[in-house]
Design an enzyme around this catalytic site. Sequence first.
Site, PDB file in Angstrom:
ATOM      1  N   ASP A  44       0.796  -1.233   0.000  1.00  0.00           N
ATOM      2  CA  ASP A  44       0.000   0.000   0.000  1.00  0.00           C
ATOM      3  C   ASP A  44       0.823   1.275   0.000  1.00  0.00           C
ATOM      4  OD1 ASP A  44       0.921   0.298   2.666  1.00  0.00           O
ATOM      5  OD2 ASP A  44      -0.821  -0.743   3.457  1.00  0.00           O
ATOM      6  N   ARG A  58       1.045   7.028  -0.098  1.00  0.00           N
ATOM      7  CA  ARG A  58       0.253   6.049   0.662  1.00  0.00           C
ATOM      8  C   ARG A  58      -1.109   5.922   0.004  1.00  0.00           C
ATOM      9  NH1 ARG A  58      -2.337   2.766   2.941  1.00  0.00           N
ATOM     10  NH2 ARG A  58      -2.104   1.983   5.073  1.00  0.00           N
ATOM     11  N   ASP A  63      -5.384  -0.915   3.435  1.00  0.00           N
ATOM     12  CA  ASP A  63      -4.247  -1.318   4.265  1.00  0.00           C
ATOM     13  C   ASP A  63      -3.888  -2.747   3.903  1.00  0.00           C
ATOM     14  OD1 ASP A  63      -2.323  -1.276   6.343  1.00  0.00           O
ATOM     15  OD2 ASP A  63      -3.752  -2.204   7.724  1.00  0.00           O
ATOM     16  N   THR A  64      -2.613  -3.001   3.632  1.00  0.00           N
ATOM     17  CA  THR A  64      -2.138  -4.353   3.355  1.00  0.00           C
ATOM     18  C   THR A  64      -1.216  -4.799   4.489  1.00  0.00           C
ATOM     19  OG1 THR A  64      -0.180  -3.612   2.116  1.00  0.00           O
ATOM     20  CG2 THR A  64      -2.227  -3.926   0.866  1.00  0.00           C
ATOM     21  N   GLU A  66       2.016  -5.855   6.600  1.00  0.00           N
ATOM     22  CA  GLU A  66       3.350  -5.260   6.573  1.00  0.00           C
ATOM     23  C   GLU A  66       4.387  -6.241   6.031  1.00  0.00           C
ATOM     24  OE1 GLU A  66       3.868  -2.216   7.234  1.00  0.00           O
ATOM     25  OE2 GLU A  66       2.040  -1.626   8.281  1.00  0.00           O
ATOM     26  N   ARG A 109       3.617  12.023   3.641  1.00  0.00           N
ATOM     27  CA  ARG A 109       3.422  11.208   2.440  1.00  0.00           C
ATOM     28  C   ARG A 109       2.207  11.709   1.672  1.00  0.00           C
ATOM     29  NH1 ARG A 109       3.070   5.330   5.165  1.00  0.00           N
ATOM     30  NH2 ARG A 109       1.418   6.486   6.228  1.00  0.00           N
TER      31      ARG A 109
END
Length: 221
Positions: A44, A58, A63-64, A66, A109
Amino acid sequence: MKIFKWVWITLLLFLWGCSSLSEWEFDPNAKMVSVKVIQIVDGDTIKVNINNQEESVRLLLVDTPETSHPKLGKQPLGDEAKAFTTKMVENADEIKLEFDQTKRDKYDRLLAYVYVDEKSLQEELLRHGLARVAYVYEPNTKYVDEYRTLEKEAQKKRIDIWQWENYVQRDGFKPEFAGKSNRKVRCSDFTTSAEATAYMKRYDIQGMDGDQDGIACENLP
């Protein structure tokens, strides 16, 4: 001579003004921009070049797992999500960022919807069960309803991050729950035989190919 002096001063002020624009977003109304991807950080997060300036991006609303978090380390299917994002962008002809209302997060970001040859990267990650809908903060919620629909479809199929009960939670991913798969899929979960066959082969699912000819759910179109 005075005219030359004023022209020179005006030019210097113009150049100083351009150099002081540390951000490429000098157009406050810019909503979409073409970029070149220079690094995949994880599923992500990517790094891009915009007008010869490197920016971390971002992906909004997803959300993926980590891959190398300083505290969370590597989480199950983090590498797969990163590989999926990499595969999507590496041979693309064009990558575009679409912005919502707020362009940056607290880490400076860029926040964006990412399009790979006009295909939404967020939607593809959700569709393939490699991301959850997360970090939903006003006013950046333009596509949240569409994303949640795709998330529910992946949950129903119990693919990738959804294959383990309780792995995906409201506050993130819980590796302690990642274990034996609990996928229970039916032909009715798919729209075509080709889709079902690809799924069967990817996850080595039994019981979807009654006549053992390598084609699943042959009653589907």
